[in-house]
Every structure is written in structure tokens, then in C-alpha cells.
Design a protein around this motif. Sequence first.
Motif: not given
Length: 158
Positions: A85, A91, A95, A99
Amino acid sequence: MFLKTQTELIWKLKMSKKKKEKTTEEKNYIGIDYGDTNIGVAIGKNGFVTPLKIINARNQNAAISELIRLGLENKAEAFVVGIPLTAEGKETAQSLKNRHFSKLLRILSKKPVLFVNEEGTTQEALKNLTDMEMPRKRRNYSDDVAAGIILKRFFQES
């Protein structure tokens, strides 16, 4: 009076048979430092963390299969993935990749995936390896140590 005592006794027996819920520190976790090239892996329990290995990330399916195998071998309750981050907690492009990878891992492994901010873990891992006077070649592959730092942060935050 007898009925009340008997009911209480049955209730106490049922309660004593229920398994004690493990705390976060009593569970095994697999820490993951996900990158486009390499995936660093560490194992942790009771706040103790050990770097485990580095997996090639170029073949995502093979990498996920290897992580699932490591999770099963080490009886991991969940995976802890580092998410990069910004300093403001927003984000980044990486990132979002992390995810997406984590979502696939969660679906295929059927285990929870938890997230920790991984800001600065690679630099900290390199510093640790330098302080331990590791050869330069070993320092080029610090992903497993970074995964250990991610897992340490998870234990500290839990």
C-alpha cells in the motif's frame, strides 16, 4: 431439585467436550511475499517465524499448487499475504495483482487469506541479510525473509 442438578451436570459435560478455540498465536500460518517473479514463503506459529522457501511465480497455477501443498504439510490455518500500500494506505497496481492471486489461492485452497501491509519488508529483509553477513548471491533472493517479516507483522497486529 434433582432435575435441575442433572440438567446442570449434562450442560457442564457438553461444555467440557467442546474443543477449546485456538488463539491466533496457537495456529500455524503461511506467510507470502508475492511478486511477479518470485514468491517468498515463511511459516509461523506462536509468534515464531521461519523463512521456508522461494517459489517461481511465472507459472501461477504451479505456484498456487505448491503453496497449497505447503499449507497442508504444515497444517496451516490460513495464508497471510503482504499487500503493498502507499504511505496513505491506498492500493497500488501491485496490490491489485496480489489480491487477484490471493483470491485464486483462497478459492483453490479453501483456506482463509489474510492481508498485511508489506511496505518496506523487502528493504528490511535485505538489511537483515546484510547484518547477518550473508553472501551477495543470497541477498538477491530475500523474498522468503520478507515473507517472514510479513508474518511477524501479522502476529504483532493480532
